[in-house]
Design a protein around this motif. Structure first.
Motif, short mmCIF file in Angstrom:
data_model
loop_
_atom_site.label_atom_id
_atom_site.label_comp_id
_atom_site.label_asym_id
_atom_site.label_seq_id
_atom_site.Cartn_x
_atom_site.Cartn_y
_atom_site.Cartn_z
N LEU A 80 121.90 -92.11 209.09
CA LEU A 80 123.07 -91.96 208.24
C LEU A 80 123.73 -93.31 207.98
O LEU A 80 124.21 -93.58 206.88
CB LEU A 80 124.09 -91.02 208.87
CG LEU A 80 123.73 -89.55 208.92
CD1 LEU A 80 124.74 -88.78 209.74
CD2 LEU A 80 123.62 -88.99 207.52
N ASP A 81 123.82 -94.13 209.01
CA ASP A 81 124.54 -95.39 208.93
C ASP A 81 124.10 -96.23 210.12
O ASP A 81 123.33 -95.76 210.96
CB ASP A 81 126.05 -95.11 209.01
CG ASP A 81 126.89 -96.13 208.27
OD1 ASP A 81 126.39 -97.22 207.95
OD2 ASP A 81 128.07 -95.84 208.01
N ASP A 82 124.60 -97.45 210.23
CA ASP A 82 124.27 -98.27 211.40
C ASP A 82 124.68 -97.53 212.66
O ASP A 82 125.84 -97.16 212.83
CB ASP A 82 125.00 -99.62 211.35
CG ASP A 82 124.34 -100.60 210.40
OD1 ASP A 82 123.19 -100.33 209.99
OD2 ASP A 82 124.95 -101.62 210.08
N GLY A 83 123.73 -97.27 213.52
CA GLY A 83 124.03 -96.62 214.79
C GLY A 83 124.33 -95.14 214.70
O GLY A 83 124.78 -94.54 215.66
N MET A 84 124.08 -94.51 213.54
CA MET A 84 124.33 -93.07 213.40
C MET A 84 123.08 -92.42 212.81
O MET A 84 122.62 -92.78 211.73
CB MET A 84 125.53 -92.80 212.50
CG MET A 84 125.89 -91.32 212.47
SD MET A 84 127.38 -90.97 211.50
CE MET A 84 128.63 -91.51 212.65
N PHE A 85 122.54 -91.47 213.58
CA PHE A 85 121.30 -90.82 213.21
C PHE A 85 121.52 -89.32 213.04
O PHE A 85 122.37 -88.74 213.70
CB PHE A 85 120.24 -91.05 214.30
CG PHE A 85 119.98 -92.50 214.56
CD1 PHE A 85 119.05 -93.20 213.81
CD2 PHE A 85 120.67 -93.17 215.56
CE1 PHE A 85 118.82 -94.55 214.05
CE2 PHE A 85 120.44 -94.52 215.81
CZ PHE A 85 119.50 -95.21 215.05
N LEU A 86 120.72 -88.70 212.17
CA LEU A 86 120.78 -87.26 211.95
C LEU A 86 119.43 -86.66 212.31
O LEU A 86 118.40 -87.22 211.94
CB LEU A 86 121.10 -86.97 210.48
CG LEU A 86 121.21 -85.49 210.12
CD1 LEU A 86 122.32 -85.27 209.12
CD2 LEU A 86 119.90 -84.95 209.57
N LEU A 87 119.47 -85.56 213.02
CA LEU A 87 118.26 -84.80 213.33
C LEU A 87 118.49 -83.36 212.91
O LEU A 87 119.50 -82.76 213.29
CB LEU A 87 117.94 -84.84 214.82
CG LEU A 87 117.58 -86.21 215.35
CD1 LEU A 87 118.78 -86.83 216.03
CD2 LEU A 87 116.42 -86.11 216.28
N ALA A 88 117.59 -82.81 212.11
CA ALA A 88 117.63 -81.40 211.74
C ALA A 88 116.49 -80.72 212.49
O ALA A 88 115.32 -81.11 212.34
CB ALA A 88 117.48 -81.24 210.23
N LEU A 89 116.84 -79.75 213.31
CA LEU A 89 115.89 -79.12 214.23
C LEU A 89 115.60 -77.70 213.76
O LEU A 89 116.40 -76.78 213.97
CB LEU A 89 116.44 -79.14 215.65
CG LEU A 89 116.86 -80.54 216.14
CD1 LEU A 89 117.61 -80.45 217.46
CD2 LEU A 89 115.67 -81.45 216.25
N SER A 90 114.46 -77.53 213.14
CA SER A 90 114.06 -76.26 212.56
C SER A 90 113.73 -75.24 213.64
O SER A 90 113.10 -75.57 214.65
CB SER A 90 112.83 -76.49 211.68
OG SER A 90 112.39 -75.29 211.11
N GLY A 91 114.18 -74.01 213.44
CA GLY A 91 113.88 -72.94 214.39
C GLY A 91 114.56 -73.12 215.74
O GLY A 91 114.14 -72.53 216.73
#
Length: 164
Positions: A80-91
């Motif tokens: 998303l940004d410096d030092g910010m991550f997104l994880l979408a976890l299916s199921g």
């Protein structure tokens, strides 16, 4: 959407993670699939911090590598940004997301000797509920990540899955 890195190619050139509109479009597609097939979906936002200031670029890339190596093929990982991550976890219901995200937090903590300072990851996990929009789900996960960061280094906040 405020706070989301904008990269024209949709992939961060340094980390290789998906970014910008492509990331958000992919999350939107995962939401549509989860709703269509009645499967759970959790979105986690992991905020990286270092002792004595913001994490440096090398630390961010190390963590990006850990994230990439830890996601399943059905999941989505992005920056998303410096030092910010997104994880979408299916199921994955929010409570089930705790195990892999705790493992990520432990792996980041173990990086400390090789980094510029003690690294910690505060994580917010939001579960899809009803017909939420992508914006609602991501903003909820960001808010939970902020709450986790305020509680202290290496904390995690969940938005529990609604009772059925």
């Amino acid at each position: 959407m405020a706070g989301v890195a904008s990269h024209s190619m949709g992939r961060d050139s340094e980390s290789g993670l998906i970014t910008g509109e492509r990331l958000l479009d992919d999350v939107d597609r995962m939401i549509a699939d989860a709703v269509r097939f009645g499967r759970p979906l959790s979105v986690a936002v992991a905020g990286l911090s270092a002792e004595g200031g913001p994490p440096d670029a090398a630390d961010i890339l190390r963590v990006a590598g850990l994230i990439q190596s830890g996601v399943r093929t059905c999941d989505l990982a992005g920056r998303l940004d410096d030092g910010m991550f997104l994880l979408a976890l299916s199921g994955t219901p929010a409570r089930a997301a705790v195990t892999p995200l705790t493992r990520l937090q432990q792996e980041v903590a173990e990086l400390a000797p090789a980094t510029s300072g003690g690294l910690r990851v505060a994580v917010g996990v939001a579960a899809l509920s009803g017909l939420m929009s992508m914006e609602e789900l991501v903003v909820r996960a960001i808010g939970l990540s902020d709450q986790a960061q305020q509680r202290g280094p290496g904390m995690m906040c969940l938005d529990p899955e609604p009772a059925r």
